[in-house]
Design a protein around this motif. Structure first.
Motif, PDB file in Angstrom:
ATOM      1  N   ALA A  84       0.732  -1.116  -0.031  1.00 31.33           N
ATOM      2  CA  ALA A  84       0.090   0.036  -0.095  1.00 31.33           C
ATOM      3  C   ALA A  84       0.941   1.304   0.057  1.00 31.33           C
ATOM      4  CB  ALA A  84      -0.947   0.106   1.219  1.00 31.33           C
ATOM      5  N   ALA A  85       1.915   1.185   0.792  1.00 28.40           N
ATOM      6  CA  ALA A  85       2.825   2.442   0.971  1.00 28.40           C
ATOM      7  C   ALA A  85       3.382   2.645  -0.565  1.00 28.40           C
ATOM      8  CB  ALA A  85       3.575   2.048   1.869  1.00 28.40           C
ATOM      9  N   GLU A  86       3.777   1.484  -1.069  1.00 26.23           N
ATOM     10  CA  GLU A  86       4.493   1.616  -2.568  1.00 26.23           C
ATOM     11  C   GLU A  86       3.350   2.372  -3.446  1.00 26.23           C
ATOM     12  OE1 GLU A  86       5.757  -2.018  -4.005  1.00 26.23           O
ATOM     13  OE2 GLU A  86       7.366  -2.162  -2.772  1.00 26.23           O
ATOM     14  N   GLY A  87       2.185   1.942  -3.490  1.00 25.64           N
ATOM     15  CA  GLY A  87       1.054   2.568  -4.347  1.00 25.64           C
ATOM     16  C   GLY A  87       1.122   4.252  -3.981  1.00 25.64           C
ATOM     17  N   MET A  88       0.760   4.323  -2.718  1.00 27.37           N
ATOM     18  CA  MET A  88       0.834   5.777  -2.218  1.00 27.37           C
ATOM     19  C   MET A  88       1.885   6.876  -2.731  1.00 27.37           C
ATOM     20  SD  MET A  88      -2.362   5.721  -1.322  1.00 27.37           S
ATOM     21  CE  MET A  88      -2.370   7.592  -0.711  1.00 27.37           C
ATOM     22  N   ALA A  89       3.221   6.188  -2.621  1.00 26.73           N
ATOM     23  CA  ALA A  89       4.277   6.850  -2.771  1.00 26.73           C
ATOM     24  C   ALA A  89       4.461   7.060  -4.313  1.00 26.73           C
ATOM     25  CB  ALA A  89       5.612   5.769  -2.476  1.00 26.73           C
ATOM     26  N   CYS A  90       4.016   6.080  -5.234  1.00 28.34           N
ATOM     27  CA  CYS A  90       4.096   6.409  -6.565  1.00 28.34           C
ATOM     28  C   CYS A  90       3.181   7.263  -7.130  1.00 28.34           C
ATOM     29  CB  CYS A  90       3.703   4.873  -7.261  1.00 28.34           C
ATOM     30  SG  CYS A  90       5.053   3.771  -7.331  1.00 28.34           S
ATOM     31  N   LEU A  91       1.975   7.482  -6.314  1.00 23.22           N
ATOM     32  CA  LEU A  91       0.855   8.565  -6.798  1.00 23.22           C
ATOM     33  C   LEU A  91       1.448   9.944  -6.363  1.00 23.22           C
ATOM     34  CD1 LEU A  91      -2.475   6.564  -5.706  1.00 23.22           C
ATOM     35  CD2 LEU A  91      -1.680   7.286  -8.174  1.00 23.22           C
ATOM     36  N   THR A  92       2.112   9.974  -5.121  1.00 25.25           N
ATOM     37  CA  THR A  92       2.685  10.938  -4.688  1.00 25.25           C
ATOM     38  C   THR A  92       3.629  11.700  -5.833  1.00 25.25           C
ATOM     39  OG1 THR A  92       2.044  10.267  -2.099  1.00 25.25           O
ATOM     40  CG2 THR A  92       3.824  12.461  -2.589  1.00 25.25           C
ATOM     41  N   ILE A  93       4.664  10.734  -6.056  1.00 25.86           N
ATOM     42  CA  ILE A  93       5.739  11.316  -6.778  1.00 25.86           C
ATOM     43  C   ILE A  93       5.163  11.736  -8.128  1.00 25.86           C
ATOM     44  CG2 ILE A  93       7.463  10.244  -8.462  1.00 25.86           C
ATOM     45  CD1 ILE A  93       8.701  11.040  -5.914  1.00 25.86           C
ATOM     46  N   ARG A  94       4.117  11.164  -8.776  1.00 26.99           N
ATOM     47  CA  ARG A  94       3.523  11.551  -9.999  1.00 26.99           C
ATOM     48  C   ARG A  94       2.617  12.741  -9.993  1.00 26.99           C
ATOM     49  NH1 ARG A  94       3.125   9.683 -15.563  1.00 26.99           N
ATOM     50  NH2 ARG A  94       1.230  10.410 -16.500  1.00 26.99           N
ATOM     51  N   ALA A  95       2.223  12.996  -8.858  1.00 24.03           N
ATOM     52  CA  ALA A  95       1.330  14.231  -8.534  1.00 24.03           C
ATOM     53  C   ALA A  95       2.232  15.370  -8.035  1.00 24.03           C
ATOM     54  CB  ALA A  95       0.415  13.912  -7.482  1.00 24.03           C
ATOM     55  N   VAL A 171       6.955   8.459   3.279  1.00 27.11           N
ATOM     56  CA  VAL A 171       6.509   7.506   4.237  1.00 27.11           C
ATOM     57  C   VAL A 171       5.033   7.895   4.281  1.00 27.11           C
ATOM     58  CG1 VAL A 171       6.558   7.077   6.878  1.00 27.11           C
ATOM     59  CG2 VAL A 171       8.605   7.640   5.612  1.00 27.11           C
ATOM     60  N   THR A 172       4.170   6.821   4.224  1.00 30.12           N
ATOM     61  CA  THR A 172       2.684   7.026   4.626  1.00 30.12           C
ATOM     62  C   THR A 172       2.272   6.218   5.748  1.00 30.12           C
ATOM     63  OG1 THR A 172       2.371   7.047   2.133  1.00 30.12           O
ATOM     64  CG2 THR A 172       0.424   6.733   3.420  1.00 30.12           C
ATOM     65  N   ASP A 173       1.433   7.466   6.587  1.00 31.41           N
ATOM     66  CA  ASP A 173       1.112   6.748   7.854  1.00 31.41           C
ATOM     67  C   ASP A 173      -0.592   6.774   7.488  1.00 31.41           C
ATOM     68  OD1 ASP A 173      -0.558   6.687  10.240  1.00 31.41           O
ATOM     69  OD2 ASP A 173       0.120   8.310  11.097  1.00 31.41           O
ATOM     70  N   PHE A 174      -1.069   5.435   7.384  1.00 32.64           N
ATOM     71  CA  PHE A 174      -2.447   5.176   7.034  1.00 32.64           C
ATOM     72  C   PHE A 174      -3.401   5.712   8.065  1.00 32.64           C
ATOM     73  CE2 PHE A 174       0.010   2.930   3.769  1.00 32.64           C
ATOM     74  CZ  PHE A 174      -0.709   3.106   2.628  1.00 32.64           C
ATOM     75  N   GLY A 175      -2.859   5.478   9.460  1.00 30.69           N
ATOM     76  CA  GLY A 175      -3.937   5.818  10.368  1.00 30.69           C
ATOM     77  C   GLY A 175      -4.460   7.259  10.344  1.00 30.69           C
ATOM     78  N   GLU A 176      -3.402   8.262  10.288  1.00 31.18           N
ATOM     79  CA  GLU A 176      -3.740   9.624  10.222  1.00 31.18           C
ATOM     80  C   GLU A 176      -4.916  10.114   9.283  1.00 31.18           C
ATOM     81  OE1 GLU A 176      -3.823  13.259  12.266  1.00 31.18           O
ATOM     82  OE2 GLU A 176      -3.133  11.436  13.067  1.00 31.18           O
TER      83      GLU A 176
END
Length: 184
Positions: A84-95, A171-176
């Protein structure tokens, strides 16, 4: 004023254009599993920040429904968080940068993905321009948990410093939720 970016899990294929659809689907499911575990719903707003300040707001959106098969696939959050963190990181990099993830690295490279410039992936697809290491936290108990993950990513990414390419630690914190993006 900080800008709002959209991180759309339905567009993971654009953030990972040269990766097999089966991995993209697995990453998507892991993210939905974790977000649902924390009772987050599509349209969720979160911060994208470095360690000191807010850089952007992000709106997390997805359409895939949470399902029992996701629970059966991942079992618990510790297993799903890496993907899940890989996915969020890839989306964040792209955006938030001019880069797109184009190739999963080898384990000893110290990063998860090699990045190319997004403007013309046909021209830059085999020319690495940066590197990215992702880390995930199911739920940070303290801000120091996030800092520890950033520090871990920085140390790990040094294994490929001979490339002299910029490195992004995300780094993605999924709780926050919160996404911390550090460039080195």
């Amino acid at each position: 004023m900080t800008e709002t970016v959209v991180l759309d899990l339905d567009k993971l294929n654009q953030a990972l254009p040269r990766v097999r659809a089966s991995l993209i689907n697995y990453i998507y499911d892991a993210a939905v599993f974790l977000l649902n575990h924390h009772r987050h719903q599509t349209g969720l707003r979160c911060e994208v920040r470095n360690l000191e300040e807010k850089l952007n707001f992000a709106t997390l959106v997805w359409t895939r429904p949470y399902s029992e098969s996701m629970i059966n696939t991942f079992g618990d959050t510790d297993y799903a968080v890496e993907f899940a963190a890989e996915g969020m990181a890839c989306l964040t990099i792209r955006a938030t940068t001019k880069y797109t993830a184009i190739k999963r690295s080898q384990r000893n490279d110290g990063v998860d993905f090699w990045l190319a410039e997004s403007d013309d992936l046909n021209r830059f697809a085999f020319q690495f321009a940066a590197r990215m290491e992702s880390k995930g936290i199911t739920k940070a108990r303290y801000p120091s948990d996030i800092k520890a993950k950033v520090d871990e990513g920085i140390i790990q990414s040094k294994r490929s410093d001979e490339t002299r390419l910029p490195a992004y630690i995300i780094v993605t914190d999924f709780g926050e939720p919160v996404i911390v993006k550090v460039q080195r």
